[in-house]
Design an enzyme around this catalytic site. Structure first.
Site, PDB file in Angstrom:
ATOM      1  N   GLU A 150      22.328   3.412 -31.787  1.00  0.00           N
ATOM      2  CA  GLU A 150      22.759   2.880 -33.085  1.00  0.00           C
ATOM      3  C   GLU A 150      22.955   4.006 -34.106  1.00  0.00           C
ATOM      4  OE1 GLU A 150      19.844   0.048 -34.320  1.00  0.00           O
ATOM      5  OE2 GLU A 150      20.129  -1.228 -32.587  1.00  0.00           O
ATOM      6  N   ARG A 159      15.067  -4.119 -28.943  1.00  0.00           N
ATOM      7  CA  ARG A 159      15.525  -2.749 -29.150  1.00  0.00           C
ATOM      8  C   ARG A 159      16.605  -2.438 -28.119  1.00  0.00           C
ATOM      9  NH1 ARG A 159      13.347  -3.536 -33.187  1.00  0.00           N
ATOM     10  NH2 ARG A 159      11.787  -2.297 -34.311  1.00  0.00           N
ATOM     11  N   HIS A 179      22.036  -4.958 -35.937  1.00  0.00           N
ATOM     12  CA  HIS A 179      20.567  -4.849 -36.002  1.00  0.00           C
ATOM     13  C   HIS A 179      20.035  -5.536 -37.268  1.00  0.00           C
ATOM     14  CE1 HIS A 179      16.931  -2.221 -34.649  1.00  0.00           C
ATOM     15  NE2 HIS A 179      16.538  -3.398 -35.111  1.00  0.00           N
TER      16      HIS A 179
END
Length: 214
Positions: free
Chosen positions: A157, A128, A175
């Site tokens: 993000e 993360r 991601h």
């Protein structure tokens, strides 16, 4: 994780840009990368994902160490355990972040860890964005504090810091580390399997246990 690491070390994406920009005839060969074999790789978070990363890197001849909340059973895991992330970084050429994000792991990779990793070190984050102090990472990359980074996740993000976009020693993805055509199909099959088991009164294939929710 392995793909990002190979790309950063061998400068694959950078070499691709070099060729596409027509720089090869003008400048000659682009700068050399570094081999993966023999690297000391520290994995932060040796869960199911971290363990699979470690097994793949063993095939490249890498030496694996790790940091987790607690040491794994030595009967099944032979990798060296470090209770301190800083000490893990001191003994690693590469740090791969594969842990969950919680209050204990937010910015687990910070300025001190990056300094311990050193100027030849590489960081790969497929966990993360919040696991890594992004501001400290940018400073380390800009100042030569570390050699490069492979990043699949970011703190805000889908926004990615502009500084990272212009760095030739950084590889960026959106991601998507877990997502492939095959994995999407597997996830669908698993969901259907769990639903069928639930409605048939059978044990779930992947139950969420209370301790996993902490």
């Amino acid at each position: 994780a392995v793909g990002l690491l190979l790309d950063v070390l061998r400068r694959i994406s950078a070499a691709d840009r070099f060729v596409r920009r027509g720089l090869w005839p003008a400048r000659g060969d682009c700068s050399l990368g570094s081999k993966l074999s023999g690297k000391r790789v520290g994995i932060i978070g040796l869960g199911s994902i971290g363990t699979l990363i470690a097994r793949r890197l063993e095939a490249f001849g890498c030496t694996i160490s790790y940091h987790s909340r607690r040491a794994k059973d030595s009967a099944t895991i032979s990798y060296k355990y470090f209770p301190s992330v800083i000490n893990l970084a001191l003994e690693s050429d590469v740090l791969i972040v594969a842990c969950s994000l919680n209050n204990q792991t937010k910015h687990i990779v910070n300025k001190e860890v990056l300094e311990a990793l050193g100027k030849d070190g590489v960081i790969v984050n497929i966990a993360r964005g919040g696991n890594v102090d992004e501001a400290a990472l940018i400073c380390a990359l800009k100042g030569g504090g570390i050699a490069g980074a492979g990043l699949d996740v970011f703190e805000k993000e889908p926004e990615v810091p502009a500084e990272l976009l212009s760095m030739e020693n950084v590889v960026l993805t959106a991601h998507e580390a877990v997502f492939t055509v095959e994995s999407a199909s597997d996830i669908s099959d698993l969901m259907i399997g769990n639903l069928e088991a639930f409605f048939q009164g059978k044990p779930l294939l992947t139950p969420v246990l209370p301790e996993q929710m902490l």
